[in-house]
Design an enzyme around this catalytic site. Structure first.
Site, PDB file in Angstrom:
ATOM      1  N   MET A 222       0.851  -1.187   0.000  1.00 20.28           N
ATOM      2  CA  MET A 222       0.000   0.000   0.000  1.00 20.28           C
ATOM      3  C   MET A 222       0.888   1.239   0.000  1.00 20.28           C
ATOM      4  SD  MET A 222      -2.727  -1.142   2.934  1.00 20.28           S
ATOM      5  CE  MET A 222      -3.775   0.290   2.637  1.00 20.28           C
ATOM      6  N   GLY A 243       6.995  -5.368   2.894  1.00 18.42           N
ATOM      7  CA  GLY A 243       7.170  -3.929   3.058  1.00 18.42           C
ATOM      8  C   GLY A 243       5.963  -3.176   2.532  1.00 18.42           C
ATOM      9  N   ARG A 244       5.956  -1.865   2.792  1.00 22.34           N
ATOM     10  CA  ARG A 244       4.882  -0.985   2.319  1.00 22.34           C
ATOM     11  C   ARG A 244       3.493  -1.560   2.623  1.00 22.34           C
ATOM     12  NH1 ARG A 244       7.101   1.991  -3.234  1.00 22.34           N
ATOM     13  NH2 ARG A 244       9.070   2.632  -2.295  1.00 22.34           N
ATOM     14  N   ALA A 245       3.258  -1.850   3.875  1.00 17.43           N
ATOM     15  CA  ALA A 245       1.980  -2.456   4.247  1.00 17.43           C
ATOM     16  C   ALA A 245       1.455  -1.859   5.569  1.00 17.43           C
ATOM     17  CB  ALA A 245       2.155  -3.974   4.360  1.00 17.43           C
TER      18      ALA A 245
END
Length: 372
Positions: A222, A243-245
């Site tokens: 996200m 990552g990016r969550a």
């Protein structure tokens, strides 16, 4: 007897023609297509036409709409290695990085634009969009998407496609949606403000054939770069990410409650000093690092404790104590993320109710996604 099958089919689809439940949190009150007569797109072209048309629509998906097969060629860079499970990135100039010419599905790079006042519903597990995502841009508002699956957006290639794109949208409710095998980001919020958005009961499935870590864990979960985005994130299941969550990379107000993160071999939260994240009543299960110090700048963050210590600080701002979370096989120390004074900026927003993590730990993984 030949007339009986259409009658039975109509009866079976009747329960899927109306929205189940209502949006909680920031998108409370969204109505989508309202009471418009349901329509059933016959093919991919009609689905695109209906979603981008003017006026209220209730669009029901009873099958798979397959946009794959529209081949294009381009340059791809071996930015993360040349192993069989490594993602490549579609990029014209690879510089000194080794590159190759590849064939990919062109459709994945161009999502379907969704107009205002739409409800998109799937029937059981049958409502699937394959090879294309959805976009909510250019000031669209009042949209509901429920009980569908988005899959197969060039998973081999970064920039191969995003599942759900928001940029300058408002009053959007995404509920019981599964996203899997996505080339880039499952949920991406652009620079223009996205207000009153609720993402609930969704399954962000990061298990993939290709990844930047070459091990089947997806990094691109996200990306939230918007100015003053308002996102309620409740009851979602995030599996096999790295990552990016999320990545709170903009000035986003992000309320995450009653979600389950499971089997993350990197980090979950990253971002910059502008993001504001209220995380309560969540389950962090086998997450190597909930927040990575190397990818998180000193923004506003509250992580509720497991034993309730400090959770009463929320009461002055949201009218109740924050719900306790569960941290299982997690290697980090997050006691420093206990300040909530910045929640004064959230005055006037509708805050979703939140249960203790122990009450949702076993139920969320089984109910998230297109399970209605």
């Amino acid at each position: 007897m030949k007339y009986l099958l259409p009658i039975l089919a109509s009866a079976a689809y009747a329960t899927a023609q109306s929205v189940s439940g209502s949006a909680e949190g920031f998108a409370s009150g969204v109505t989508g297509g309202g009471s418009a007569t349901p329509v059933y797109p016959a093919d991919e072209a009609e689905l695109e036409d209906l979603l981008s048309s003017e006026g209220e629509q209730v669009i029901v998906l009873t099958k798979t709409y397959d946009f794959t097969g529209t081949q294009a060629t381009g340059t791809a860079c071996y930015s993360w290695g040349t192993g069989e499970g490594c993602q490549l990135i579609l990029q014209d100039d690879c510089g000194d990085t080794p590159s190759t010419t590849v064939t990919y599905d062109a459709a994945g790079k161009t999502p379907i634009p969704v107009a205002s006042d739409k409800t998109l519903l799937g029937v059981g597990s049958e409502g699937v969009i394959k090879g294309k995502g959805l976009s909510f841009t250019n000031d669209v508002s009042n949209i509901i998407v429920q009980n569908i699956k988005i899959t197969d957006l060039n998973p081999h290639y970064v920039w191969g496609g995003d599942a759900l794109t928001f940029d300058g949208s408002s009053n959007i409710w995404i509920d019981h949606v599964e996203t899997e095998l996505i080339g880039r980001v499952h949920y991406v919020f652009g620079y223009n403000a996205n207000s009153a958005v609720t993402l609930s009961n969704n399954f962000l499935n990061g298990e993939t054939t290709y990844s930047t870590s070459c091990d089947g864990y997806q990094y691109w979960g996200m990306e939230l770069v918007g100015e003053d985005d308002q996102i309620t994130f409740k009851g979602n299941y995030l599996y096999k990410t790295s990552g990016r969550a999320p990545a709170l990379s903009g000035s986003t107000k992000f309320h995450a409650c009653n979600n389950v993160w499971s089997d993350n071999n990197g980090h979950a939260i990253e971002g910059n000093e502008q993001g504001q994240g209220l995380f309560e009543g969540n389950v962090w299960q086998d997450v190597t690092s909930v927040i990575s110090s190397s990818t998180w700048e000193a923004g506003d963050m509250f992580l509720s404790s497991a034993d309730g210590t400090g959770n009463d600080a929320c009461a002055s701002y949201i009218g109740r104590n924050c719900a306790s979370s569960i941290y299982t096989n997690d290697g980090g120390d997050y006691t420093s993320y206990a300040d909530v004074s910045w929640l004064g900026d959230w005055s006037g927003l509708t805050i979703a109710d939140c249960q203790e993590a122990s009450e949702i730990e076993s139920s969320v993984p089984g109910s998230a996604g297109n399970t209605l």
